[in-house]
Design a protein around this motif. Structure first.
Motif, PDB file in Angstrom:
ATOM      1  N   TYR A 138     -25.257  -4.311 -10.568  1.00 17.96           N
ATOM      2  CA  TYR A 138     -24.695  -4.593  -9.224  1.00 17.96           C
ATOM      3  C   TYR A 138     -25.760  -3.904  -8.342  1.00 17.96           C
ATOM      4  CZ  TYR A 138     -22.280  -0.208  -8.267  1.00 17.96           C
ATOM      5  OH  TYR A 138     -21.903   0.776  -7.782  1.00 17.96           O
ATOM      6  N   TYR A 242     -18.071   2.482   2.069  1.00 16.28           N
ATOM      7  CA  TYR A 242     -17.033   2.537   3.144  1.00 16.28           C
ATOM      8  C   TYR A 242     -16.842   1.120   3.831  1.00 16.28           C
ATOM      9  CZ  TYR A 242     -18.027   7.432   2.422  1.00 16.28           C
ATOM     10  OH  TYR A 242     -18.329   8.462   1.950  1.00 16.28           O
ATOM     11  N   HIS A 287     -27.824  11.227  -1.671  1.00 21.08           N
ATOM     12  CA  HIS A 287     -26.993  11.852  -2.750  1.00 21.08           C
ATOM     13  C   HIS A 287     -26.934  11.076  -3.834  1.00 21.08           C
ATOM     14  CE1 HIS A 287     -23.147  10.124  -0.858  1.00 21.08           C
ATOM     15  NE2 HIS A 287     -23.441   9.334  -1.732  1.00 21.08           N
ATOM     16  N   ALA A 372     -21.203  15.001  -4.728  1.00 25.13           N
ATOM     17  CA  ALA A 372     -22.106  15.382  -3.744  1.00 25.13           C
ATOM     18  C   ALA A 372     -22.572  16.795  -3.979  1.00 25.13           C
ATOM     19  CB  ALA A 372     -21.364  15.283  -2.489  1.00 25.13           C
ATOM     20  N   ASN A 377     -24.211  17.421  -9.636  1.00 26.67           N
ATOM     21  CA  ASN A 377     -24.638  16.329  -9.779  1.00 26.67           C
ATOM     22  C   ASN A 377     -25.555  16.010 -10.970  1.00 26.67           C
ATOM     23  OD1 ASN A 377     -26.469  13.931  -8.983  1.00 26.67           O
ATOM     24  ND2 ASN A 377     -24.640  13.317  -8.168  1.00 26.67           N
ATOM     25  N   HIS A 381     -24.669  12.974 -13.018  1.00 26.25           N
ATOM     26  CA  HIS A 381     -25.555  11.849 -12.741  1.00 26.25           C
ATOM     27  C   HIS A 381     -25.538  10.803 -14.043  1.00 26.25           C
ATOM     28  CE1 HIS A 381     -27.854   8.976 -10.393  1.00 26.25           C
ATOM     29  NE2 HIS A 381     -28.888   9.374 -11.540  1.00 26.25           N
ATOM     30  N   HIS A 389     -15.523   8.074 -11.354  1.00 28.94           N
ATOM     31  CA  HIS A 389     -15.154   8.354  -9.822  1.00 28.94           C
ATOM     32  C   HIS A 389     -15.091   6.988  -9.046  1.00 28.94           C
ATOM     33  CE1 HIS A 389     -16.159   9.202  -5.660  1.00 28.94           C
ATOM     34  NE2 HIS A 389     -17.436   8.427  -5.813  1.00 28.94           N
ATOM     35  N   ARG A 452     -23.760   6.420 -18.930  1.00 27.56           N
ATOM     36  CA  ARG A 452     -23.172   5.172 -18.568  1.00 27.56           C
ATOM     37  C   ARG A 452     -24.626   4.034 -18.494  1.00 27.56           C
ATOM     38  NH1 ARG A 452     -23.950   5.284 -11.811  1.00 27.56           N
ATOM     39  NH2 ARG A 452     -23.015   3.140 -11.876  1.00 27.56           N
TER      40      ARG A 452
HETATM   41 FE1  HAS Z   1     -18.737   7.723  -4.085  1.00 25.19          FE
HETATM   42  C1  HAS Z   1     -21.129   7.264  -6.471  1.00 25.19           C
HETATM   43  C2  HAS Z   1     -19.861  10.857  -3.322  1.00 25.19           C
HETATM   44  C3  HAS Z   1     -16.219   7.986  -1.833  1.00 25.19           C
HETATM   45  C4  HAS Z   1     -17.814   4.254  -4.655  1.00 25.19           C
HETATM   46  N1  HAS Z   1     -19.289   6.275  -5.396  1.00 25.19           N
HETATM   47  C5  HAS Z   1     -20.502   6.318  -6.419  1.00 25.19           C
HETATM   48  C6  HAS Z   1     -20.490   5.003  -6.855  1.00 25.19           C
HETATM   49  C7  HAS Z   1     -19.573   4.126  -6.376  1.00 25.19           C
HETATM   50  C8  HAS Z   1     -18.881   5.233  -5.395  1.00 25.19           C
HETATM   51  C9  HAS Z   1     -19.364   2.560  -6.538  1.00 25.19           C
HETATM   52  O1  HAS Z   1     -22.587  12.336  -3.929  1.00 25.19           O
HETATM   53  C10 HAS Z   1     -21.584   4.415  -7.910  1.00 25.19           C
HETATM   54  C11 HAS Z   1     -22.842   3.817  -7.475  1.00 25.19           C
HETATM   55  C12 HAS Z   1     -23.539   3.450  -8.783  1.00 25.19           C
HETATM   56  O2  HAS Z   1     -23.404   2.586  -9.297  1.00 25.19           O
HETATM   57  O3  HAS Z   1     -24.704   4.451  -9.155  1.00 25.19           O
HETATM   58  N2  HAS Z   1     -17.908   9.083  -2.856  1.00 25.19           N
HETATM   59  C13 HAS Z   1     -18.638  10.370  -2.634  1.00 25.19           C
HETATM   60  C14 HAS Z   1     -17.962  11.065  -1.485  1.00 25.19           C
HETATM   61  C15 HAS Z   1     -16.863  10.288  -1.024  1.00 25.19           C
HETATM   62  C16 HAS Z   1     -16.813   8.975  -1.991  1.00 25.19           C
HETATM   63  C17 HAS Z   1     -18.388  12.506  -1.254  1.00 25.19           C
HETATM   64  N3  HAS Z   1     -17.269   6.671  -3.451  1.00 25.19           N
HETATM   65  C18 HAS Z   1     -16.460   6.805  -2.347  1.00 25.19           C
HETATM   66  C19 HAS Z   1     -15.664   5.858  -2.084  1.00 25.19           C
HETATM   67  C20 HAS Z   1     -16.248   4.622  -2.903  1.00 25.19           C
HETATM   68  C21 HAS Z   1     -17.011   5.268  -3.712  1.00 25.19           C
HETATM   69  C22 HAS Z   1     -14.575   5.818  -1.024  1.00 25.19           C
HETATM   70  C23 HAS Z   1     -15.483   3.299  -3.076  1.00 25.19           C
HETATM   71  C24 HAS Z   1     -14.882   2.622  -2.231  1.00 25.19           C
HETATM   72  N4  HAS Z   1     -20.230   8.837  -4.809  1.00 25.19           N
HETATM   73  C25 HAS Z   1     -20.819  10.169  -4.167  1.00 25.19           C
HETATM   74  C26 HAS Z   1     -21.698  10.508  -4.987  1.00 25.19           C
HETATM   75  C27 HAS Z   1     -22.294   9.477  -5.675  1.00 25.19           C
HETATM   76  C28 HAS Z   1     -21.261   8.379  -5.505  1.00 25.19           C
HETATM   77  C29 HAS Z   1     -22.599  11.720  -4.703  1.00 25.19           C
HETATM   78  C30 HAS Z   1     -23.321   9.438  -6.574  1.00 25.19           C
HETATM   79  C31 HAS Z   1     -23.073  10.020  -8.224  1.00 25.19           C
HETATM   80  C32 HAS Z   1     -24.449   9.847  -9.262  1.00 25.19           C
HETATM   81  O4  HAS Z   1     -24.933  10.832  -9.369  1.00 25.19           O
HETATM   82  O5  HAS Z   1     -24.862   8.485  -9.383  1.00 25.19           O
HETATM   83  C33 HAS Z   1     -15.985  10.711  -0.207  1.00 25.19           C
HETATM   84  O6  HAS Z   1     -16.290   9.749   0.876  1.00 25.19           O
HETATM   85  C34 HAS Z   1     -14.648  10.919  -0.627  1.00 25.19           C
HETATM   86  C35 HAS Z   1     -13.597  11.245   0.457  1.00 25.19           C
HETATM   87  C36 HAS Z   1     -12.201  11.263   0.193  1.00 25.19           C
HETATM   88  C37 HAS Z   1     -11.443  12.184  -0.008  1.00 25.19           C
HETATM   89  C38 HAS Z   1      -9.971  11.597  -0.479  1.00 25.19           C
HETATM   90  C39 HAS Z   1      -8.935  11.839   0.945  1.00 25.19           C
HETATM   91  C40 HAS Z   1      -7.800  11.213   0.497  1.00 25.19           C
HETATM   92  C41 HAS Z   1      -7.059  10.181   1.335  1.00 25.19           C
HETATM   93  C42 HAS Z   1      -5.740   9.657   0.483  1.00 25.19           C
HETATM   94  C43 HAS Z   1      -4.766  10.572   1.073  1.00 25.19           C
HETATM   95  C44 HAS Z   1      -3.384  10.150   0.359  1.00 25.19           C
HETATM   96  C45 HAS Z   1      -2.144  10.163   0.789  1.00 25.19           C
HETATM   97  C46 HAS Z   1      -0.916   9.639  -0.085  1.00 25.19           C
HETATM   98  C47 HAS Z   1      -1.929  10.305   2.228  1.00 25.19           C
HETATM   99  C48 HAS Z   1     -11.727  13.575   0.395  1.00 25.19           C
HETATM  100  C49 HAS Z   1      -7.243   9.654   2.412  1.00 25.19           C
HETATM  101  C50 HAS Z   1       0.071  10.451  -0.041  1.00 25.19           C
HETATM  102  C51 HAS Z   1       1.053   9.955  -0.675  1.00 25.19           C
HETATM  103  C52 HAS Z   1       2.411  10.225  -0.965  1.00 25.19           C
HETATM  104  C53 HAS Z   1       3.535   9.747  -1.769  1.00 25.19           C
HETATM  105  C54 HAS Z   1       2.822  11.747  -0.254  1.00 25.19           C
END
Ligand code: HAS
Length: 560
Positions: A138, A242, A287, A372, A377, A381, A389, A452
């Motif tokens: 993809y 996003y 990244h 990140a 990484n 990677h 992830h 992978r």
């Molecule tokens: Fe990622 C690779 C860094 C978010 C998807 N990511 C990928 C790939 C995909 C993907 C598909 O820095 C692979 C691409 C490929 O095929 O090569 N990603 C991040 C970072 C975030 C992040 C820093 N990724 C996502 C999201 C994705 C997604 C969202 C899909 C929807 N990602 C990377 C990096 C790579 C990477 C490197 C490259 C790796 C490599 O080397 O190949 C941030 O945006 C994440 C921030 C999120 C948080 C979590 C907050 C939690 C929340 C839930 C709260 C829960 C509650 C529940 C309130 C800090 C908001 C409470 C419940 C109760 C019952 C109390």
């Protein structure tokens, strides 16, 4: 639940679902998007367990229909991550905008034109993938090469989504003109932000496809530059995630509170989170290129730092949503530090799917922050850690939320009851357990160095350290297979067979809370910031990749 305003008089005679407050033509348009999304995952999801069985040393099972591991993996990724998401998001966004603004879409005809473009695109790309002429995954950047129909097809999907975005912008602008001085409801605010980000980001992949991959696949040029291809792809590839995430956040911020009958903790903070993601999600994509030799260390460090900043709006979301859920739990009589959690309707599929999705997203987010880190990484990677992830983010938080949405939206779109609430609830729990196990085992195998995107199932030697974890992924795949079967029983049952009126009303608010800040709708300022930040963060990377000194895009690997 807001009262539904009457349809415009001229259109009243074609209303089929007055309770829904939607023209039948709009309902058909939205339904057509959801249908294609569901058809895409009806193949795409089944190929998931098949992948897990192929990789498990204990099984090494090959899919009889597809001759090659990469063909199945490409279909799995494209159908689930590109086709399902895009159709679902466009359909859901139309629904949100139409219902939340209480006005007809700017043009249903234009909506159909967009759908047709996207659908033709899926047929073309599907032809290339099914005939084994597009085993490029993809992420499809050079030097791997697919049949030209694959690239043209995906280009059409993107162009169609731009047309859909234009339709949404015009609908919003018409509402804006009719409602001066009023803040737009948060769900529409988020939808507009999402499409601004999406259109800005997808320019990168559109340029890559039109100037590099299509000419190459058609034989118009003979060589290409994989580094430039990767740069243009990842300009788009990170904000793509996003684009998937924001509709889930839209549901958490604007719909779950209504379903739980409490106000969101902070509407303004939510708007700030959406603005931050819209602006910061594009200038961080390096990244994905940390191990690429053709990108400077300076760019890698800058993008790494900004990647940590893009997690801030997700932390804001975590606090905002957790506070909202706590309100809901306490309003239902929950007490103590954590006792309110027990009151969160753990037998309601709409809620369970979303709250479990949030919980899994915490793991996905933390693993993203580990990715990140420039230094970590290098070790992670290209190992199975990365699918670990993104199966806890995309297939966890996002997909589970989409299913939560489907469990109220499909019944009201079809005018029927959800087929079986217990089965839908069981689907959410089995998905959560299966995906958690899958994420953990893939992640753990990745820490041992399991590669992978490699047909390890056919390799003669599999490290003894990977083997147990890869076998666990097959168990996870089986639990997920059960969940997929449950999902389709519920979907097909709701679409065709169930009786009675829908139980859940559409959780759409039509007004912003008093005091919702109007300054957040300075779209031209946000767009200017998107342009400036990308010129600064991507400009040097692209210039370096283009290598003006030695040649222009034609320097590189001969393709035959
Ligand atoms: Fe990622 C690779 C860094 C978010 C998807 N990511 C990928 C790939 C995909 C993907 C598909 O820095 C692979 C691409 C490929 O095929 O090569 N990603 C991040 C970072 C975030 C992040 C820093 N990724 C996502 C999201 C994705 C997604 C969202 C899909 C929807 N990602 C990377 C990096 C790579 C990477 C490197 C490259 C790796 C490599 O080397 O190949 C941030 O945006 C994440 C921030 C999120 C948080 C979590 C907050 C939690 C929340 C839930 C709260 C829960 C509650 C529940 C309130 C800090 C908001 C409470 C419940 C109760 C019952 C109390």
């Amino acid at each position: 639940m807001q009262a539904v305003s009457p349809a415009p008089k001229s259109e009243a005679n074609i209303l089929t679902f007055p309770r829904l407050g939607m023209l039948s033509s709009e309902r058909a348009l939205i339904g057509a998007h959801i249908l294609v999304a569901l058809l895409a995952i009806s193949i795409g999801l089944l190929l998931g367990p098949a992948q897990a069985y192929r990789r498990a040393p204990a099984l090494q099972w090959e899919i009889p229909v597809f001759s090659y591991y990469y063909q199945a993996l490409t279909l799995h990724g494209v159908l689930n991550a590109l086709v399902f998401t895009t159709f679902f998001i466009v359909g859901f966004s139309y629904f949100v905008v139409q219902r939340s603004l209480q006005r007809a879409l700017a043009s249903v005809t234009v909506g159909w034109i967009a759908w047709v473009l996207m659908f033709i695109g899926v047929v073309l790309a599907g032809f290339a993938m099914l005939t084994g002429q597009a085993n490029v995954l993809y992420t499809f950047y050079a030097p791997m090469l697919a049949h030209w129909t694959f690239y043209l097809g995906l280009a059409l999907v993107i162009v169609g989504s731009w047309v859909a975005g234009g339709n949404i912008f015009v609908t919003y602008m018409m509402w804006r003109r009719a409602n001066p001085g009023k803040a737009v409801p948060l769900a529409v605010f988020a939808t507009v932000a999402n499409f601004i980000m999406w259109i800005s980001a997808s320019l990168g992949v559109a340029i890559e496809v039109l100037t590099m991959l299509l000419p190459l696949s058609l034989g118009i040029v003979q060589t290409t530059d994989p580094q430039v291809s990767r740069i243009l792809f990842w300009f788009f590839g990170h904000p793509l995630v996003y684009f998937w995430l924001l509709p889930a956040y839209t549901s958490w911020y604007t719909m779950m509170p209504i379903q739980f009958k409490v106000p969101v903790f902070s509407d303004t903070l939510a708007r700030v989170a959406f603005i931050m993601i819209m602006i910061i999600s594009i200038p961080i994509g390096v990244h994905h290129l940390f191990v690429d030799p053709g990108v400077s260390e300076v760019a890698k460090v800058m993008h790494s730092l900004l990647t940590f900043v893009v997690s801030v709006p997700s932390f804001l979301t975590a606090f905002n949503i957790a506070a909202t859920l706590e309100r809901a739990g306490r309003a239902r009589g929950g007490t103590g530090l954590l006792g309110w959690m027990l009151k969160l309707e753990w037998g309601n599929p709409v809620m369970v799917s979303q709250v479990l999705g949030m919980m899994m997203f915490i793991i996905g987010g933390v693993t993203g922050l580990m990715n990140a880190s420039f230094t970590l990484n290098i070790a992670l990677h290209n190992t199975t850690w990365v699918p670990g992830h993104f199966h806890t983010t995309l297939a966890g938080g996002v997909f589970m939320t989409y299913m939560g949405i489907l469990y109220w939206m499909l019944p009201i779109m079809r005018g029927r009851k959800l087929f079986s609430r217990p089965l839908a609830t069981a689907q959410a729990y089995t998905w959560f357990i299966g995906m958690l196990l899958f994420g953990i085992s893939m992640g753990r195998a990745g820490l041992e160095g399991a590669a992978r995107r490699t047909d390890v199932g056919s390799a003669q030697v599999i490290s003894e350290y990977w083997a147990p974890w890869l076998n666990v992924t097959a168990i996870a795949g089986t639990i997920l297979l059960i969940s997929v079967v449950l999902l389709f029983i519920v979907v097909i049952g709701t679409w065709f067979f169930s009786k009675g009126d829908p139980e859940d009303p559409a959780p759409i608010t039509t007004v912003a809370p008093s005091g919702a800040p109007l300054w957040t709708e300075r779209w031209s300022l946000w767009i200017a910031l998107i342009v400036i930040s990308n010129v600064v963060m991507w400009g040097p990377v692209l210039l370096e990749g283009l290598n003006f000194v030695n040649g222009f895009w034609s320097v590189g690997y001969p393709m035959n």
